[in-house]
Design a protein around this motif. Structure first.
Motif, short mmCIF file in Angstrom:
data_model
loop_
_atom_site.label_atom_id
_atom_site.label_comp_id
_atom_site.label_asym_id
_atom_site.label_seq_id
_atom_site.Cartn_x
_atom_site.Cartn_y
_atom_site.Cartn_z
N GLY A 97 9.24 0.38 -1.00
CA GLY A 97 8.04 -0.09 -1.77
C GLY A 97 6.99 0.53 -1.35
N LYS A 98 6.03 0.09 -0.76
CA LYS A 98 4.72 0.35 -0.32
C LYS A 98 4.84 1.08 1.05
N ARG A 99 4.41 2.31 1.11
CA ARG A 99 4.48 3.04 2.37
C ARG A 99 3.02 3.33 2.62
N SER A 100 2.82 3.60 4.23
CA SER A 100 1.70 3.87 4.61
C SER A 100 1.40 5.28 4.43
N ALA A 101 0.32 5.69 4.86
CA ALA A 101 0.26 7.21 4.85
C ALA A 101 0.82 8.12 5.92
N GLY A 102 1.01 7.53 6.87
CA GLY A 102 2.01 8.04 8.15
C GLY A 102 3.31 7.87 7.94
N GLN A 103 3.91 6.87 7.08
CA GLN A 103 5.31 6.85 6.38
C GLN A 103 5.65 7.99 5.68
#
Length: 191
Positions: A97-103
């Motif tokens: 689903g949602k990912r951080s910019a880092g991920q």
């Protein structure tokens, strides 16, 4: 070669081909390959998503994340979609689903290592500034039978598959519910 032997060989080959076709359609593989020059294809060993987390009860190759981090309107739409699926007897697992910019940057860097160039990697994973996962409006649904149900039924709830080479990737836009799903792009880069 005698006529009887030739007929036996033809029958044996026909049965072998039929058995292989039956086996191929009976076993759900994570991806299929449809090769066309210059077109991004499914990569059997590359289904994005986390490798740890609660297992999807339908297919233990995938996790079933909580849809945390989605925009509030997208989370509401996800809950409506999941309820509609459950009413139809279909379970949906959120493989990603949602990912951080880092991920997302890690996913993109890994794809560059796998495919050799940022251009090729971008057919499968976008950099953080272009990813709908980072924006909180996309989910990857598994298993593929569940994703197929969403493709057939999700549009009326605003969920559309966006990329030809990603049968699991769906994005939410409220306008899709009235305007319909846009045409599939060949890949995340549009190529």
């Amino acid at each position: 070669m005698s006529g009887r032997l030739l007929i036996s060989v033809v029958v044996a080959v026909t049965l072998a081909v039929a058995a292989l076709v039956g086996l191929a359609t009976a076993v759900e593989t994570p991806l299929t390959v449809d090769r066309a020059a210059g077109r991004a294809e499914f990569v059997v060993d590359y289904v994005p998503g986390p490798t740890t987390g609660p297992q999807c009860s339908l297919d233990q190759r995938y996790v079933d994340e909580q849809p945390e981090g989605l925009r509030p309107d997208v989370l509401e739409a996800w809950n409506r979609l999941r309820s509609a699926a459950e009413a139809a007897g279909v379970k949906l697992c959120v493989n990603d689903g949602k990912r951080s910019a880092g991920q997302q940057q890690h996913e993109f860097d890994d794809a560059v290592r796998r495919f050799g160039t940022p251009e090729l990697a971008g057919r499968y994973v976008l950099p953080p500034d272009k990813s709908m996962h980072v924006k909180g409006i996309a989910v990857d649904i598994q298993p593929l039978a569940s994703a197929a149900w969403v493709e057939r039924n999700g549009g009326k709830l605003g969920w559309c598959r966006r990329y030809d080479n990603e049968k699991w990737h769906f994005e939410y836009d409220a306008s899709y519910a009235t305007a319909g799903c846009p045409a599939l792009l060949p890949s995340a880069t549009g190529q």
